[in-house]
Design a protein around this motif. Structure first.
Motif, PDB file in Angstrom:
ATOM      1  N   UNK A   1      42.647  46.886  28.523  1.00 24.70           N
ATOM      2  CA  UNK A   1      41.979  47.936  29.390  1.00 24.70           C
ATOM      3  C   UNK A   1      41.764  47.156  30.771  1.00 24.70           C
ATOM      4  N   UNK A   2      41.434  45.915  30.987  1.00 22.76           N
ATOM      5  CA  UNK A   2      40.913  45.769  31.938  1.00 22.76           C
ATOM      6  C   UNK A   2      42.272  44.604  33.181  1.00 22.76           C
ATOM      7  N   UNK A   3      42.345  44.670  34.160  1.00 20.30           N
ATOM      8  CA  UNK A   3      43.932  43.646  35.067  1.00 20.30           C
ATOM      9  C   UNK A   3      43.630  42.895  36.021  1.00 20.30           C
ATOM     10  N   UNK A   4      43.737  41.916  35.825  1.00 16.21           N
ATOM     11  CA  UNK A   4      42.914  41.494  36.973  1.00 16.21           C
ATOM     12  C   UNK A   4      44.068  40.158  38.085  1.00 16.21           C
ATOM     13  N   UNK A   5      44.432  41.605  38.725  1.00 15.65           N
ATOM     14  CA  UNK A   5      45.333  40.771  40.129  1.00 15.65           C
ATOM     15  C   UNK A   5      44.982  39.754  41.090  1.00 15.65           C
ATOM     16  N   UNK A   6      45.037  39.152  41.329  1.00 14.06           N
ATOM     17  CA  UNK A   6      45.139  38.502  42.254  1.00 14.06           C
ATOM     18  C   UNK A   6      45.636  39.112  43.906  1.00 14.06           C
ATOM     19  N   UNK A   7      44.934  39.670  44.839  1.00 15.96           N
ATOM     20  CA  UNK A   7      45.439  40.018  45.657  1.00 15.96           C
ATOM     21  C   UNK A   7      45.570  39.362  46.911  1.00 15.96           C
ATOM     22  N   UNK A   8      44.942  38.182  47.563  1.00 16.41           N
ATOM     23  CA  UNK A   8      44.858  37.252  48.871  1.00 16.41           C
ATOM     24  C   UNK A   8      43.688  36.445  48.752  1.00 16.41           C
ATOM     25  N   UNK A   9      44.103  35.428  49.967  1.00 13.19           N
ATOM     26  CA  UNK A   9      43.169  34.219  49.555  1.00 13.19           C
ATOM     27  C   UNK A   9      43.302  34.595  51.240  1.00 13.19           C
ATOM     28  N   UNK A  10      41.816  33.681  51.381  1.00  8.72           N
ATOM     29  CA  UNK A  10      41.274  32.980  53.038  1.00  8.72           C
ATOM     30  C   UNK A  10      40.469  32.003  52.832  1.00  8.72           C
ATOM     31  N   UNK A  11      39.996  31.685  54.141  1.00 11.50           N
ATOM     32  CA  UNK A  11      39.992  29.469  53.495  1.00 11.50           C
ATOM     33  C   UNK A  11      38.871  29.556  52.909  1.00 11.50           C
ATOM     34  N   UNK A  12      38.010  30.323  53.008  1.00  8.13           N
ATOM     35  CA  UNK A  12      36.919  30.803  51.653  1.00  8.13           C
ATOM     36  C   UNK A  12      36.511  31.560  50.728  1.00  8.13           C
ATOM     37  N   UNK A  13      37.623  31.547  50.585  1.00 15.08           N
ATOM     38  CA  UNK A  13      37.970  32.386  48.957  1.00 15.08           C
ATOM     39  C   UNK A  13      38.812  33.138  48.874  1.00 15.08           C
ATOM     40  N   UNK A  14      38.781  33.529  47.064  1.00 16.27           N
ATOM     41  CA  UNK A  14      40.072  34.689  46.495  1.00 16.27           C
ATOM     42  C   UNK A  14      39.889  35.606  45.955  1.00 16.27           C
ATOM     43  N   UNK A  15      40.519  36.316  46.385  1.00 12.10           N
ATOM     44  CA  UNK A  15      40.326  38.492  46.017  1.00 12.10           C
ATOM     45  C   UNK A  15      40.986  38.351  45.050  1.00 12.10           C
ATOM     46  N   UNK A  16      40.492  39.724  43.904  1.00  8.45           N
ATOM     47  CA  UNK A  16      41.765  40.039  43.287  1.00  8.45           C
ATOM     48  C   UNK A  16      40.842  41.462  43.051  1.00  8.45           C
ATOM     49  N   UNK A  17      41.456  42.322  42.653  1.00 11.00           N
ATOM     50  CA  UNK A  17      41.606  43.659  42.036  1.00 11.00           C
ATOM     51  C   UNK A  17      41.069  43.741  40.641  1.00 11.00           C
ATOM     52  N   UNK A  18      40.586  44.491  40.162  1.00 15.74           N
ATOM     53  CA  UNK A  18      40.182  44.695  39.293  1.00 15.74           C
ATOM     54  C   UNK A  18      39.901  45.591  38.529  1.00 15.74           C
ATOM     55  N   UNK A  19      41.201  46.334  37.585  1.00 12.14           N
ATOM     56  CA  UNK A  19      41.597  47.361  37.431  1.00 12.14           C
ATOM     57  C   UNK A  19      40.913  48.098  35.715  1.00 12.14           C
ATOM     58  N   UNK A  20      40.155  48.545  35.331  1.00 17.55           N
ATOM     59  CA  UNK A  20      39.249  48.708  34.460  1.00 17.55           C
ATOM     60  C   UNK A  20      39.427  50.853  34.098  1.00 17.55           C
ATOM     61  N   UNK A  21      39.885  50.835  32.565  1.00 20.14           N
ATOM     62  CA  UNK A  21      40.624  51.043  31.884  1.00 20.14           C
ATOM     63  C   UNK A  21      39.304  51.646  30.202  1.00 20.14           C
ATOM     64  N   UNK A  22      38.570  52.865  30.801  1.00 20.51           N
ATOM     65  CA  UNK A  22      37.617  52.969  29.208  1.00 20.51           C
ATOM     66  C   UNK A  22      37.562  54.138  28.799  1.00 20.51           C
ATOM     67  N   UNK A  23      37.275  54.135  27.278  1.00 14.81           N
ATOM     68  CA  UNK A  23      38.148  54.883  26.437  1.00 14.81           C
ATOM     69  C   UNK A  23      37.664  56.970  26.721  1.00 14.81           C
ATOM     70  N   UNK A  24      36.414  57.130  28.146  1.00 14.84           N
ATOM     71  CA  UNK A  24      37.022  58.511  28.349  1.00 14.84           C
ATOM     72  C   UNK A  24      37.725  59.014  28.935  1.00 14.84           C
ATOM     73  N   UNK A  25      38.887  57.833  29.051  1.00 18.45           N
ATOM     74  CA  UNK A  25      39.850  57.990  30.648  1.00 18.45           C
ATOM     75  C   UNK A  25      40.108  58.354  32.124  1.00 18.45           C
ATOM     76  N   UNK A  26      38.725  57.216  32.139  1.00 15.35           N
ATOM     77  CA  UNK A  26      38.194  57.242  33.497  1.00 15.35           C
ATOM     78  C   UNK A  26      39.004  55.887  34.099  1.00 15.35           C
TER      79      UNK A  26
END
Length: 399
Positions: free
Chosen positions: A176-201
């Motif tokens: 339920x926690x899906x981690x995707x690399x989005x992009x990078x800059x000279x100073x950082x790496x950016x990721x998208x964390x998609x979180x699905x929980x048992x309450x449907x959120x």
């Protein structure tokens, strides 16, 4: 206005009803969100209108108000985010550095105490809950997994980015926690964390890995993110800030799921090319004016002191439905101080008009640079807008 005068009179009286005992007693009373918002508005107006630096008596009064806010955050965790935004504004007070240091001590204390509480109730993530995108480097996956399993970073980020009092990672479903690399800059790496929980959120975070979070510049950037995103008079123009953990090299904030202006331009260009759609001046004007107004609002919400480092269509989003919510600036980028938005307007002219015209000539030939003055007036009003436009006329790029 009367309440603002009363607040100023209280501060300048030198007579405080606040003691450590009374501060604690007041902080245990139920304080509504609207009451806190009104107090923050009075404090913002006082910061903007008063002459600085203030007397020792006023400084002492404000320090006691800071103590009260810190205790409120401790006793009523649902107010923690708004209070850290308020203290961040005072940390950035250039005109009274002694008072700014007093606010900084309390904000740092709040953050440390919150992190300690999060770590004491930490629940490790199970490996089966996490999915990494294919192609991600193993060492980055290992680093992210250590952050998830060896700290309370996830709970802290979710609680503060989504205004939740307590988040239990055990509610995350299998895979339920899906981690995707989005992009990078000279100073950082950016990721998208998609979180699905048992309450449907479904919650989404933008998480960046970077090595400079222990620097003074990084702390100042965090304070700007809090102060601007927590502006008490209008809808926010930045994503809601989650947390930064320098010892982990990780920072998190709310993920904004709207398309960027660049993505909307590409979509419209593709429809013109492939489906024979005609250019819509009304749609494009609204898109441009709303996006550029958001960047100007960021400068305004900073107390007219900070210019974002990236004013390109890639860093601005506009909701598809006009009435849904405001446009957003995604990141501050390599920001700099500035008491005039003209350099930002020059950058927007380059990014929104010249660059788009070079990349998509069929689309760019319809663009109208007079949308920049419209955005200025939309954001700053007619009086201040005219002053800014007069300054703009001196720049050959905008002339």
């Amino acid at each position: 206005e009367g309440y603002t005068e009363a607040f100023g009179t209280f501060l300048e009286s030198g007579r405080s009803f606040l003691t450590r005992e009374s501060i604690h007693q007041i902080s245990t009373l139920r304080f509504g969100r609207r009451h806190l918002e009104l107090l923050r508005q009075r404090m913002a107006e006082y910061r903007a209108q008063n002459r600085w630096p203030v007397s020792d008596a006023v400084r002492s009064q404000l320090a006691q108000v800071f103590d009260l806010l810190e205790d409120f955050a401790r006793e009523q965790p649902d107010h923690y985010h708004a209070i850290r935004c308020e203290l961040a504004n005072w940390v950035l007070l250039d005109r009274d550095r002694e008072l700014a240091r007093a606010a900084n001590r309390r904000l740092q204390s709040m953050v440390a105490e919150y992190e300690q509480t999060v770590e004491e109730r930490r629940v490790p993530i199970e490996p089966g809950q996490v999915v990494f995108d294919e192609g991600m480097r193993p060492e980055r996956c290992d680093q992210l997994m250590r952050i998830l399993t060896e700290s309370g970073f996830l709970s802290q980020a979710v609680e503060l980015a989504f205004a939740e009092v307590r988040f239990d990672p055990r509610k995350i479903v299998e895979r339920g926690l899906w981690i995707t690399r989005v992009h990078q800059t000279p100073d950082a790496l950016f990721y998208r964390w998609s979180i699905h929980t048992t309450d449907g959120r479904h919650r989404q975070l933008m998480v960046a890995l970077r090595e400079d979070l222990e620097t003074p510049r990084a702390w100042e950037s965090i304070c700007w993110l809090l102060a601007i995103a927590g502006y008490p008079f209008a809808e926010r123009v930045l994503p809601r800030f989650g947390c930064a953990r320098p010892e982990l090299g990780a920072i998190a904030m709310e993920w904004v799921d709207d398309l960027t202006v660049h993505e909307r331009i590409r979509e419209a260009t593709a429809r013109m090319r492939d489906a024979g759609d005609t250019f819509s001046p009304e749609w494009c004007r609204a898109l441009y004016v709303r996006a550029m107004s958001a960047a100007l609002n960021l400068w305004k919400h900073s107390g007219r002191r900070l210019l974002p480092g990236d004013c390109s269509p890639d860093n601005l989003t506009v909701p598809a439905i006009d009435f849904r919510s405001t446009a957003r600036v995604l990141t501050l980028g390599p920001w700099r101080r500035g008491d005039s938005p003209v350099p930002m307007l020059v950058s927007m002219h380059h990014e929104f008009f010249e660059k788009v015209s070079a990349q998509s000539p069929d689309f760019g030939e319809h663009l109208d640079p007079t949308w920049i003055p419209e955005a200025v007036v939309e954001s700053l009003g007619a009086v201040e807008g005219r002053e800014i436009l007069s300054d703009m006329s001196e720049h050959a790029e905008l002339g």
